[in-house]
Design an enzyme around this catalytic site. Structure first.
Site, PDB file in Angstrom:
ATOM      1  N   ARG A  29      -2.813  17.961 -25.875  1.00  0.00           N
ATOM      2  CA  ARG A  29      -3.802  17.464 -24.687  1.00  0.00           C
ATOM      3  C   ARG A  29      -4.965  16.717 -25.297  1.00  0.00           C
ATOM      4  O   ARG A  29      -5.993  16.797 -24.454  1.00  0.00           O
ATOM      5  CB  ARG A  29      -4.061  18.602 -23.809  1.00  0.00           C
ATOM      6  CG  ARG A  29      -2.936  19.406 -23.218  1.00  0.00           C
ATOM      7  CD  ARG A  29      -3.023  19.390 -21.776  1.00  0.00           C
ATOM      8  NE  ARG A  29      -1.952  20.057 -21.172  1.00  0.00           N
ATOM      9  CZ  ARG A  29      -1.761  21.319 -20.927  1.00  0.00           C
ATOM     10  NH1 ARG A  29      -2.864  22.250 -20.789  1.00  0.00           N
ATOM     11  NH2 ARG A  29      -0.529  21.940 -20.391  1.00  0.00           N
ATOM     12  N   ARG A  33      -7.485  15.115 -19.311  1.00  0.00           N
ATOM     13  CA  ARG A  33      -8.693  15.543 -18.692  1.00  0.00           C
ATOM     14  C   ARG A  33     -10.039  15.660 -19.341  1.00  0.00           C
ATOM     15  O   ARG A  33     -11.218  15.446 -18.531  1.00  0.00           O
ATOM     16  CB  ARG A  33      -8.371  16.658 -17.556  1.00  0.00           C
ATOM     17  CG  ARG A  33      -7.737  16.197 -16.368  1.00  0.00           C
ATOM     18  CD  ARG A  33      -7.556  17.273 -15.374  1.00  0.00           C
ATOM     19  NE  ARG A  33      -6.555  18.444 -15.817  1.00  0.00           N
ATOM     20  CZ  ARG A  33      -6.809  19.438 -15.369  1.00  0.00           C
ATOM     21  NH1 ARG A  33      -7.608  19.868 -14.303  1.00  0.00           N
ATOM     22  NH2 ARG A  33      -5.851  20.755 -15.634  1.00  0.00           N
ATOM     23  N   ARG A  42      -7.090   6.966 -14.320  1.00  0.00           N
ATOM     24  CA  ARG A  42      -6.080   7.727 -13.831  1.00  0.00           C
ATOM     25  C   ARG A  42      -6.505   7.634 -12.198  1.00  0.00           C
ATOM     26  O   ARG A  42      -5.800   8.052 -11.549  1.00  0.00           O
ATOM     27  CB  ARG A  42      -6.014   9.005 -14.224  1.00  0.00           C
ATOM     28  CG  ARG A  42      -4.674   9.305 -15.043  1.00  0.00           C
ATOM     29  CD  ARG A  42      -3.568   9.455 -14.368  1.00  0.00           C
ATOM     30  NE  ARG A  42      -3.454  10.144 -13.145  1.00  0.00           N
ATOM     31  CZ  ARG A  42      -3.328  11.263 -13.156  1.00  0.00           C
ATOM     32  NH1 ARG A  42      -3.244  12.180 -14.278  1.00  0.00           N
ATOM     33  NH2 ARG A  42      -3.302  12.013 -12.083  1.00  0.00           N
ATOM     34  N   ASP A  78       5.056  13.418 -19.405  1.00  0.00           N
ATOM     35  CA  ASP A  78       5.045  15.052 -18.643  1.00  0.00           C
ATOM     36  C   ASP A  78       6.467  15.339 -18.905  1.00  0.00           C
ATOM     37  O   ASP A  78       7.392  14.699 -19.085  1.00  0.00           O
ATOM     38  CB  ASP A  78       4.744  14.921 -17.101  1.00  0.00           C
ATOM     39  CG  ASP A  78       4.735  16.343 -16.779  1.00  0.00           C
ATOM     40  OD1 ASP A  78       3.647  16.876 -16.756  1.00  0.00           O
ATOM     41  OD2 ASP A  78       5.590  16.804 -16.276  1.00  0.00           O
ATOM     42  N   TYR A 153      11.292  25.144 -14.334  1.00  0.00           N
ATOM     43  CA  TYR A 153      10.685  24.525 -13.311  1.00  0.00           C
ATOM     44  C   TYR A 153      11.614  24.479 -11.939  1.00  0.00           C
ATOM     45  O   TYR A 153      11.345  24.433 -10.908  1.00  0.00           O
ATOM     46  CB  TYR A 153      10.192  23.149 -13.353  1.00  0.00           C
ATOM     47  CG  TYR A 153       8.881  23.156 -14.190  1.00  0.00           C
ATOM     48  CD1 TYR A 153       7.589  23.622 -13.763  1.00  0.00           C
ATOM     49  CD2 TYR A 153       8.384  22.858 -15.624  1.00  0.00           C
ATOM     50  CE1 TYR A 153       6.503  23.857 -14.247  1.00  0.00           C
ATOM     51  CE2 TYR A 153       7.374  22.873 -16.221  1.00  0.00           C
ATOM     52  CZ  TYR A 153       6.081  23.384 -15.440  1.00  0.00           C
ATOM     53  OH  TYR A 153       4.994  23.481 -16.368  1.00  0.00           O
TER      54      TYR A 153
END
Lengths: 349, 349
Positions: A29, A33, A42, A78, A153
């Site tokens: 990561r 963010r 983004r 992703d 998921y």
């Protein structure tokens, strides 16, 4: 295409069991963010859309390489990208995660699940842009989500704290479970093949939720499928395999065949290596929370982790060390603390 | 008061290393959202308020005993009850968890933290009501939150996914950390003392977040304080010690001195027992997700778990077995599946 040779890239040398010119480091990561430049580019663009925009995904992938002097870029993507490309109705809901419109609950749902049978050209184009910007010491790591995490998921319909529907399917309806996993393999493999053919230098298989399984469940319901995906690129590029909270699974996961095993921060690297089926390159394992504790703490932790890796190599249980966190960068992390940690990791080689 | 002797209570016999008349079983979170009768009596009453209402907390504690024929009641309470009783401004926000008005971030905050110096009479009264309803085969287990988990709520200001502020304090400002932990011990001990003096038959120390720590961090920053709390009631009642995801910590946690060690579902009971500092009674460890997989799956899992406990006892690493889940009952669990699991656990002794 001809893959880059990268004889001087520290990450590639370490992954091959050779001595790197400096301790290679990248952070899970690292793109994302924690970086203001990421939040800026983004802005207003939904997550999944950004993964299909070649210029943008390349820019996001390259941002942490420019800023932090890490030894590898990790492809911005992703885990659900191949599902989306296959035509599954899935969106990433901010603050929640991937949400699937039609959860998979029975055999009929599995049969209806589309399979990805083509290259994802937007990702291939993004990779070509990235490779044009990286120098020969900087590796590009491809991003691949593991079938168990993807299956969770699909079965839960979104992120789950306890994965009860997924585990119930495994145990109460194993035929449907195995059919689902078998059906995900070609979709994931096609996504990986796109990346390999576009020129990635290494890959990491992310099994984010595997740590929620017992070793029994992992071996019976997951390992064969992760193995098949990793086998699909054996000999082509170095393969890294990681899941958080997988202390109990390190032996089983190492049997899937990757050259490099990522280790959660909970397990000291020398203890982790002793659990592998055979010696591997270690990747890890600074607790991401330590990036909130200041330079002196990071320095101490880095030297402890390097010493643990050295002990594992000395004991014959590991063949090298790639530095990383034991989980992803936390969103609130000060980017300056990341840059500083990378410098500390490099200087103390 | 005179504590009940309970020579025929299976849980008390097993905790003492004696042979119980049947395999004792209780389930963490057996009281709570899985039961419609719980949702009914809690309607409109905030969680923390309910923990201070003697009749209500007694009713909630007794509901699963009536319904499921478990061998123990677990006192309905919350980890932040002693903080609330001490005067800390804390509320439990539905869907989120405990939220603290003034997070503890520095030494000044620790110094201002109130200490609980009295009995919580509402809890004592609730316990007296419960004991009046239980028969001599049914034990009442007291509920105590461990200081690390409590400290994390105070430092983070609420539930945290990564505990980064807590870990940063441990490492960057260890003096403040140790002062905080030392200050929580008397508050937690007072809460435990209230329960012991009111007549609980056993107690469990819940360290919900301990599994987020490495063994190093656990030993240096947590173990001495959990030990002190458990030592405070040594010889008075059997003590159980549990945290989820604590596979790497079982050895260290067992050094805190409890007679019984709770085990997460990720670690087979025989493997868990081999990690204890010395032989203990095992508690665990059915994956709560299995209660969604049907009777046949539960039956298979129960016999595997009992066989693993038997192997641990055979090997001399454990001295008994109390059946439980490897984590709490999930809110969506069908209460009928819980009752059925308890019957299966009892019949197969």
């Amino acid at each position: 295409m001809t893959r880059r040779a990268l004889p001087d890239a520290p990450l590639i040398a370490a992954a091959a069991g050779r001595r790197p010119s400096r301790t290679p480091v990248w952070f899970m990561r690292q793109a994302g963010r924690s970086l203001p430049e990421y939040r800026k580019v983004r802005e207003g663009i939904p997550m999944l859309q950004s993964c299909f925009m070649p210029e943008l995904l390349a820019e996001i992938t390259l941002q942490p390489v420019r800023r932090h002097d890490v030894d590898a870029a990790i492809l911005f993507s992703d885990i659900v990208v191949p599902l989306k490309a296959a035509g599954v109705e899935v969106e990433i809901v901010p603050g929640r995660g991937p949400v699937v419109a039609q959860p998979v609950r029975g055999r009929g749902d599995v049969d209806k699940l589309p399979v990805l049978g083509r290259d994802i050209t937007e990702v291939a184009e993004g990779i070509r842009i990235i490779l044009g910007e990286l120098n020969e010491t900087q590796a590009l790591i491809g991003f691949v989500g593991a079938p168990f995490t993807l299956a969770s998921y699909l079965v839960e319909g979104g992120p789950s704290k306890n994965h009860e529907k997924t585990k119930a399917m495994m145990h109460a309806d194993p035929e449907t479970w195995h059919a689902l996993m078998a059906k995900l393999v070609p979709t994931i493999t096609a996504f990986l093949r796109t990346q390999v053919d576009a020129g990635i230098d290494a890959m990491q298989l992310f099994d984010s939720w595997a740590g929620f399984l017992s070793e029994r469940d992992y071996r019976e319901h997951v390992l064969p499928y992760s193995t098949e995906i990793l086998q699909g690129v054996a000999g082509e590029i170095p393969r890294i395999h990681f899941g958080v909270s997988t202390g109990e699974l390190l032996g089983a996961m190492s049997e899937a065949g990757s050259e490099v095993m990522g280790v959660d921060w909970r397990v000291p690297l020398d203890a982790a290596a002793a659990r592998f089926a055979s010696p591997r390159v270690l990747q890890g394992n600074l607790d991401p929370a330590m990036l909130f504790a200041g330079r002196d703490v990071v320095r101490g932790e880095v030297s402890r982790i390097k010493a643990e890796a050295a002990r594992a190599i000395e004991a014959g249980n590991a063949t090298g060390h790639i530095f990383n966190l034991g989980h992803g960068v936390l969103p609130a992390t000060d980017p300056g603390a990341i840059t500083e940690a990378v410098a500390i990791i490099h200087e103390e080689s």
